[in-house]
Design an enzyme around this catalytic site. Structure first.
Site, mmCIF file in Angstrom:
data_model
loop_
_atom_site.group_PDB
_atom_site.id
_atom_site.type_symbol
_atom_site.label_atom_id
_atom_site.label_comp_id
_atom_site.label_asym_id
_atom_site.label_seq_id
_atom_site.Cartn_x
_atom_site.Cartn_y
_atom_site.Cartn_z
ATOM 1 C CB SER A 191 -0.909 -0.003 1.219
ATOM 2 O OG SER A 191 -0.145 0.282 2.368
ATOM 3 C CE LYS A 192 -2.155 6.617 -2.699
ATOM 4 N NZ LYS A 192 -3.554 6.869 -2.405
ATOM 5 N NE ARG A 193 0.404 0.317 5.917
ATOM 6 C CZ ARG A 193 1.022 -0.766 6.327
ATOM 7 N NH1 ARG A 193 2.211 -0.685 6.880
ATOM 8 N NH2 ARG A 193 0.450 -1.949 6.191
ATOM 9 N N GLY A 247 5.575 3.194 0.074
ATOM 10 C CA GLY A 247 6.240 3.974 -0.981
ATOM 11 C C GLY A 247 5.307 4.104 -2.169
#
Ligand code: GLU
Length: 474
Positions: A241-243, A245
């Site tokens: 997921s976005k966390r 990168g």
């Protein structure tokens, strides 16, 4: 004939996981001379946007995952869903449900508190259709009658046989009371209508598959083959997921990755072919099969992707890199927007640098001294090489070059050789000051090639500037 589809919900950009799903569908279609279809699953109108639809298409185009049919949009197909619902209504395979969202929520909470399964309790299953006051029909959702006992087996091309207990399956809503159809229903209707033979998607959808199988059966259609792809994980083994990168495909474009490098990286999430690491697109199409797709999920590794990208930059045709690098030259203010540049010349310059750049951003930055007029001297390099010791030899070189008619690397080499031999020097004491004069620093590709690319006129200007830097009065 193999017919497969990529069916993104436009609630975000094309991300790494979606692109991998699209890629496997694309490869399977191309390997089997089948058809690859795009279908936009935009029935969730609160979360779907036009902007995301465009972004997904843009991502697909950048990756060169070209499709044969579509993009179709589910919101254009409500009449189709309505017809199939009517068919199921007339056959008694679905029922109207009058429970309000509040009631359902309360029952869900009660079930949770009592530790019972939170599925619909079926209380409207046997109700008659309720008439409104003036004979109008009371608005109701439509639920599908799932079998309540027995098992459903999903025979998956990757995972083998996966067994589901039917008592776990909910009487799911296929059409809400406002007339909008729901995911598990539209997906089956579309797959039937579009004659999809193989459903290839992420294994986050595996739990939906038994429900969908019953809808196929109720509609009287053949069940397609399924392949559920293992998840892509982040470094902490949680779903990517976005966390972790950048996860959007276009973010990799902006970071200077080549589409083929990203494709090559993505295909290895699940698929392998012996120990081979690097594949051309033709090889991927030729070798791809589900026999070589494993079930285990793998961790996204940005360093590996960067390495692959550098390999792709090394083996790319410099002409192609020249096209790719243009926007990066603009972004880095090395050229201004719309500035014309001789592409033949640019590819020659790139050829000297492509071994060293891991991304197109690095490549653009390394091209700076070839293109800009005023190179910035690195202070240390300047102090070390542009000084009294190199002044005369730079002047001598400049004089030779002025009278040179064939300004080519081999001719330049001859001149350098004759000068260093005359003074009994090694090449370094001449080459390094010239390098600083041309590039601002002490590292560059072979100096003769660098000069040839910079060209006679600019070389003379830069030598002159270096000499004046040493002695402003000259
Ligand atoms: N629209 C679904 C998603 O984006 C995919 C549905 C499918 O492939 O069956 O997750």
């Amino acid at each position: 004939m193999v017919r497969v589809r990529f069916a993104p919900s436009p609630t975000g950009h094309l991300h790494i996981g979606g692109a991998r799903t699209a890629l496997f569908n694309f490869l399977y279609a191309r390997h089997n001379n089948g058809k690859f279809i795009i279908r936009i699953e935009d029935t969730d109108r609160t979360r779907s946007t036009e902007e995301y639809i465009e972004a997904i298409i843009e991502g697909m185009k950048w990756l060169k995952l070209d499709w044969d049919e579509g993009p179709f949009r589910q919101t254009d197909r409500f009449d189709v869903y309505r017809n199939y619902v009517n068919k199921l209504v007339s056959e008694g395979k679905v029922y109207y449900c009058y429970c309000s969202p509040e009631e359902l929520e309360q029952r869900r909470k009660d079930a949770l508190a009592q530790g019972k399964p939170q599925k619909y309790d079926g209380r409207c299953r046997n109700k008659e259709r309720v008439q409104g006051s003036e004979g109008s029909r009371v608005q109701a959702a439509i639920r599908f009658k799932m079998p309540q006992e027995g098992q459903t087996i999903v025979d998956d091309m990757i995972r083998g046989k996966v067994i589901f207990e039917n008592e776990q399956l909910d009487d799911l809503i296929i059409m809400r009371s406002d007339g909008s159809p729901t995911y598990n229903f539209t997906v089956v209707v579309d797959d039937v209508d579009m004659k999809i033979t193989h459903v290839i998607r992420g294994d986050d959808h595996l739990n939906n598959t038994p429900k969908q199988i019953h809808i196929y059966k109720a509609l009287g259609y053949e069940i397609p083959k399924f392949a559920h792809l293992p998840m892509i994980l982040g470094s902490d083994k949680a779903r990517l997921s976005k966390r972790h990168g950048a996860t959007s495909v276009m973010a990799y474009k902006e970071m200077g990755y080549l589409p083929d490098a990203l494709i090559n990286y993505l295909v290895r999430f699940g698929w392998s072919y012996g120990d081979k690491e690097i594949f051309t697109r033709e090889e991927l199409i030729k070798y791809f099969s589900f026999e070589n797709v494993g079930k285990s999920s793998a961790v996204f590794n940005p360093e590996k992707l960067l390495w692959l990208n550098s390999q792709y930059i090394i083996k790319s045709d410099p002409k192609e890199l020249a096209e790719f690098v243009m926007p990066f030259l603009e972004n880095a203010d090395i050229i201004h927007k719309g500035q014309a540049i001789d592409m033949e010349w640019l590819s020659k310059a790139i050829k000297t640098l492509q071994e060293r750049a891991k991304t197109l951003i690095e490549l653009a930055n390394s091209l700076r001294y070839y293109i800009t007029e005023n190179v910035q001297y690195d202070e240390k390099a300047k102090a070390k090489f542009l000084n009294e010791k190199s002044r005369d030899i730079l002047i001598e070189l400049k004089n030779h070059i002025e009278s040179l008619t064939d300004f080519s690397a081999p001719e330049l080499e001859k001149i350098f050789q004759s000068i260093v031999e005359k003074h009994n020097l090694k090449l370094g004491p001449l080459a390094q000051p010239v390098r600083v004069a041309m590039t601002g620093g002490t590292e560059s590709p072979g100096i003769f090639e660098v000069l040839e690319i910079i060209g006679k006129e600019k070389t003379l200007k830069r030598l002159d500037r270096a000499i004046k830097t040493i002695e402003p009065n000259l």
